[in-house]
Design a protein around this motif. Structure first.
Motif, PDB file in Angstrom:
ATOM      1  N   VAL A 182      -6.477  29.167  22.441  1.00  0.00           N
ATOM      2  CA  VAL A 182      -7.904  28.844  22.488  1.00  0.00           C
ATOM      3  C   VAL A 182      -8.408  28.438  21.102  1.00  0.00           C
ATOM      4  CG1 VAL A 182     -10.208  29.781  22.891  1.00  0.00           C
ATOM      5  CG2 VAL A 182      -8.366  30.310  24.478  1.00  0.00           C
ATOM      6  N   ILE A 183      -7.931  29.131  20.080  1.00  0.00           N
ATOM      7  CA  ILE A 183      -8.360  28.818  18.710  1.00  0.00           C
ATOM      8  C   ILE A 183      -7.751  27.509  18.230  1.00  0.00           C
ATOM      9  CG2 ILE A 183      -8.300  29.583  16.311  1.00  0.00           C
ATOM     10  CD1 ILE A 183      -8.216  32.467  17.383  1.00  0.00           C
ATOM     11  N   THR A 184      -6.428  27.427  18.311  1.00  0.00           N
ATOM     12  CA  THR A 184      -5.710  26.318  17.681  1.00  0.00           C
ATOM     13  C   THR A 184      -5.779  25.031  18.476  1.00  0.00           C
ATOM     14  OG1 THR A 184      -4.183  27.935  16.734  1.00  0.00           O
ATOM     15  CG2 THR A 184      -3.492  25.637  16.716  1.00  0.00           C
ATOM     16  N   PHE A 185      -5.728  25.137  19.804  1.00  0.00           N
ATOM     17  CA  PHE A 185      -5.717  23.941  20.644  1.00  0.00           C
ATOM     18  C   PHE A 185      -7.033  23.717  21.379  1.00  0.00           C
ATOM     19  CE2 PHE A 185      -1.160  25.489  20.834  1.00  0.00           C
ATOM     20  CZ  PHE A 185      -0.760  24.690  19.772  1.00  0.00           C
ATOM     21  N   GLY A 186      -8.003  24.589  21.146  1.00  0.00           N
ATOM     22  CA  GLY A 186      -9.316  24.419  21.738  1.00  0.00           C
ATOM     23  C   GLY A 186     -10.381  24.168  20.687  1.00  0.00           C
ATOM     24  N   VAL A 187     -10.652  25.183  19.875  1.00  0.00           N
ATOM     25  CA  VAL A 187     -11.710  25.084  18.859  1.00  0.00           C
ATOM     26  C   VAL A 187     -11.354  24.058  17.795  1.00  0.00           C
ATOM     27  CG1 VAL A 187     -13.007  26.342  17.107  1.00  0.00           C
ATOM     28  CG2 VAL A 187     -12.435  27.468  19.271  1.00  0.00           C
ATOM     29  N   ALA A 188     -10.152  24.155  17.228  1.00  0.00           N
ATOM     30  CA  ALA A 188      -9.776  23.271  16.121  1.00  0.00           C
ATOM     31  C   ALA A 188      -9.796  21.790  16.503  1.00  0.00           C
ATOM     32  CB  ALA A 188      -8.409  23.669  15.571  1.00  0.00           C
ATOM     33  N   PRO A 189      -9.155  21.355  17.594  1.00  0.00           N
ATOM     34  CA  PRO A 189      -9.215  19.922  17.933  1.00  0.00           C
ATOM     35  C   PRO A 189     -10.591  19.474  18.383  1.00  0.00           C
ATOM     36  CG  PRO A 189      -8.033  21.133  19.628  1.00  0.00           C
ATOM     37  CD  PRO A 189      -8.233  22.079  18.500  1.00  0.00           C
TER      38      PRO A 189
ATOM     39  N   ASP B 168      -6.890  14.267   8.042  1.00  0.00           N
ATOM     40  CA  ASP B 168      -5.480  14.003   8.336  1.00  0.00           C
ATOM     41  C   ASP B 168      -4.662  15.285   8.222  1.00  0.00           C
ATOM     42  OD1 ASP B 168      -3.314  12.422   9.038  1.00  0.00           O
ATOM     43  OD2 ASP B 168      -2.822  11.946   6.958  1.00  0.00           O
ATOM     44  N   PHE B 169      -4.969  16.102   7.221  1.00  0.00           N
ATOM     45  CA  PHE B 169      -4.281  17.381   7.070  1.00  0.00           C
ATOM     46  C   PHE B 169      -4.568  18.293   8.265  1.00  0.00           C
ATOM     47  CE2 PHE B 169      -3.232  17.947   2.289  1.00  0.00           C
ATOM     48  CZ  PHE B 169      -2.622  16.703   2.283  1.00  0.00           C
ATOM     49  N   ALA B 170      -5.807  18.248   8.753  1.00  0.00           N
ATOM     50  CA  ALA B 170      -6.154  19.050   9.928  1.00  0.00           C
ATOM     51  C   ALA B 170      -5.344  18.607  11.140  1.00  0.00           C
ATOM     52  CB  ALA B 170      -7.644  18.930  10.222  1.00  0.00           C
ATOM     53  N   ALA B 171      -5.201  17.304  11.314  1.00  0.00           N
ATOM     54  CA  ALA B 171      -4.395  16.790  12.433  1.00  0.00           C
ATOM     55  C   ALA B 171      -2.939  17.204  12.293  1.00  0.00           C
ATOM     56  CB  ALA B 171      -4.517  15.267  12.491  1.00  0.00           C
ATOM     57  N   ASN B 172      -2.404  17.151  11.068  1.00  0.00           N
ATOM     58  CA  ASN B 172      -1.023  17.574  10.844  1.00  0.00           C
ATOM     59  C   ASN B 172      -0.843  19.053  11.156  1.00  0.00           C
ATOM     60  OD1 ASN B 172      -0.128  15.045   9.977  1.00  0.00           O
ATOM     61  ND2 ASN B 172      -0.701  15.432   7.857  1.00  0.00           N
ATOM     62  N   ALA B 173      -1.828  19.869  10.793  1.00  0.00           N
ATOM     63  CA  ALA B 173      -1.736  21.307  11.064  1.00  0.00           C
ATOM     64  C   ALA B 173      -1.683  21.575  12.564  1.00  0.00           C
ATOM     65  CB  ALA B 173      -2.920  22.038  10.433  1.00  0.00           C
ATOM     66  N   ILE B 174      -2.481  20.845  13.341  1.00  0.00           N
ATOM     67  CA  ILE B 174      -2.436  21.007  14.799  1.00  0.00           C
ATOM     68  C   ILE B 174      -1.080  20.571  15.339  1.00  0.00           C
ATOM     69  CG2 ILE B 174      -3.433  20.182  16.962  1.00  0.00           C
ATOM     70  CD1 ILE B 174      -6.123  20.012  15.520  1.00  0.00           C
ATOM     71  N   GLY B 175      -0.516  19.522  14.763  1.00  0.00           N
ATOM     72  CA  GLY B 175       0.813  19.088  15.182  1.00  0.00           C
ATOM     73  C   GLY B 175       1.872  20.153  14.937  1.00  0.00           C
ATOM     74  N   PHE B 176       1.839  20.797  13.769  1.00  0.00           N
ATOM     75  CA  PHE B 176       2.780  21.879  13.494  1.00  0.00           C
ATOM     76  C   PHE B 176       2.533  23.058  14.430  1.00  0.00           C
ATOM     77  CE2 PHE B 176       3.434  19.780   9.337  1.00  0.00           C
ATOM     78  CZ  PHE B 176       4.828  19.827   9.292  1.00  0.00           C
ATOM     79  N   ALA B 177       1.273  23.299  14.773  1.00  0.00           N
ATOM     80  CA  ALA B 177       0.964  24.395  15.696  1.00  0.00           C
ATOM     81  C   ALA B 177       1.579  24.146  17.070  1.00  0.00           C
ATOM     82  CB  ALA B 177      -0.546  24.562  15.814  1.00  0.00           C
ATOM     83  N   VAL B 178       1.607  22.888  17.501  1.00  0.00           N
ATOM     84  CA  VAL B 178       2.263  22.564  18.781  1.00  0.00           C
ATOM     85  C   VAL B 178       3.741  22.948  18.722  1.00  0.00           C
ATOM     86  CG1 VAL B 178       2.916  20.687  20.329  1.00  0.00           C
ATOM     87  CG2 VAL B 178       0.633  20.723  19.318  1.00  0.00           C
TER      88      VAL B 178
ATOM     89  N   ILE C  29      -1.703  30.530  14.937  1.00  0.00           N
ATOM     90  CA  ILE C  29      -3.100  30.851  14.592  1.00  0.00           C
ATOM     91  C   ILE C  29      -3.423  30.399  13.173  1.00  0.00           C
ATOM     92  CG2 ILE C  29      -4.761  32.723  14.318  1.00  0.00           C
ATOM     93  CD1 ILE C  29      -3.204  34.287  16.409  1.00  0.00           C
ATOM     94  N   ALA C  30      -2.488  30.615  12.243  1.00  0.00           N
ATOM     95  CA  ALA C  30      -2.716  30.219  10.854  1.00  0.00           C
ATOM     96  C   ALA C  30      -2.909  28.707  10.744  1.00  0.00           C
ATOM     97  CB  ALA C  30      -1.547  30.676   9.986  1.00  0.00           C
ATOM     98  N   ALA C  31      -2.110  27.944  11.489  1.00  0.00           N
ATOM     99  CA  ALA C  31      -2.252  26.488  11.460  1.00  0.00           C
ATOM    100  C   ALA C  31      -3.594  26.065  12.035  1.00  0.00           C
ATOM    101  CB  ALA C  31      -1.107  25.840  12.247  1.00  0.00           C
ATOM    102  N   GLY C  32      -4.044  26.741  13.100  1.00  0.00           N
ATOM    103  CA  GLY C  32      -5.350  26.414  13.663  1.00  0.00           C
ATOM    104  C   GLY C  32      -6.483  26.729  12.702  1.00  0.00           C
TER     105      GLY C  32
END
Length: 290
Positions: free
Chosen positions: A95-102, A56-66, A34-37
């Motif tokens: 829903v937050i990290t892999f839905g809203v954020a991406p 780019d940082f946002a994309a990296n954060a989603i990658g770490f969340a995966v 959730i924090a990464a999202g």
């Protein structure tokens, strides 16, 4: 008459307390998810054409969340601490990290930050269509999670080999990973033409469709390092980690697209061979959360 000492409860025993404390471990990884999202959302809203590193940082954060999303389920299985609370928390986090954020990242990177030199009408239409596509991606991911939570024994439309574990439809972390990998591949630099924006729109729609489809995607859940000691697999994982460390943009981009197109490939393979094959055996979907 001897005085009887009170029986010690398991919860008072050090091992009992340790056992109860183990239940928090999977939730810690979910919290990191959730924090990464949330961090990805903050970086996305601060992104501009001149400061593409935010995206780019946002994309990296989603990658770490995966990564965190995969670890919370693995830890829960290894420690036997899976719970209904953990599963529900994981679904809400996804829903937050892999839905809203991406979805927000895809809209900002591919449509909102299109240069002003593009024809205003084309830019407006691309932005509007992009908003619809990103919302559809979000709804597809949420629907994918809802279907997974209520399904008892879902059957894919193109079952694979017995003994292999598959997801029915592309899981939402993989869909978010495709969005993040593409943005990271371009170092967060926004798109610069309306036709590349339309290509991006088509890709977002395709990812959304794959999530709500009933096509099979390999889950890697049948890989058990602890019991089988697959030294070759350990070497391959070490090599993959090293490649990501040195060539993260190219490797993550290739891995995300290969996984995405693997479902398409298996679907086409099933269509071409289903007439000559007998009905497949019973199938059980792999768990995403525990």
């Amino acid at each position: 008459m001897e005085e009887q000492t009170p029986r010690r409860r398991d919860s008072d025993h050090p091992r009992g307390k340790l056992r109860k404390g183990m239940y928090i471990l999977p939730s810690l990884f979910t919290t990191a998810n959730i924090a990464a999202g949330f961090y990805a959302i903050l970086q996305t809203v601060h992104g501009t054409s001149g400061e593409a590193w935010h995206l780019d940082f946002a994309a990296n954060a989603i990658g770490f969340a995966v990564l965190f999303d995969g670890l919370d389920g693995r830890v829960a299985r290894m420690t036997h601490t899976a719970s209904d609370f953990g599963r529900e928390l994981d679904s809400l986090a996804d829903v937050i990290t892999f839905g809203v954020a991406p979805a927000l990242l895809a809209w900002m990177w591919g449509f909102h930050l299109l240069p002003g030199t593009i024809d205003p009408d084309l830019r407006l239409r691309a932005t509007q269509l992009g908003s619809i596509a990103c919302f559809a991606f979000l709804m597809a991911g949420a629907s994918r999670l809802a279907r997974f939570n209520i399904a008892k024994n879902p059957q894919p439309s193109n079952p694979g080999r017995p003994g292999k574990k598959y997801f029915v439809g592309m899981p939402i972390p993989a869909g978010a990973g495709v969005i993040a990998a593409v943005v990271h591949f371009w170092r967060g630099n926004p798109l610069e033409s309306w036709y590349t924006a339309l290509t991006w729109l088509a890709m977002i729609a395709a990812v959304g469709y794959l999530m709500v489809s009933t096509w099979r995607f390999y889950s890697f859940k049948d890989i058990d390092i602890a019991k089988r000691h697959p030294f070759r697999l350990i070497i391959l994982l070490a090599a993959l980690i090293a490649l990501i460390g040195f060539f993260s943009r190219q490797v993550l981009f290739a891995v995300a697209l290969l996984y995405m197109f693997s479902g398409v490939f298996w679907r086409l393979q099933w269509i071409f061979r289903r007439r000559s094959k007998s009905p497949p055996p019973a199938y059980r979907e792999a768990s995403q959360t525990s």
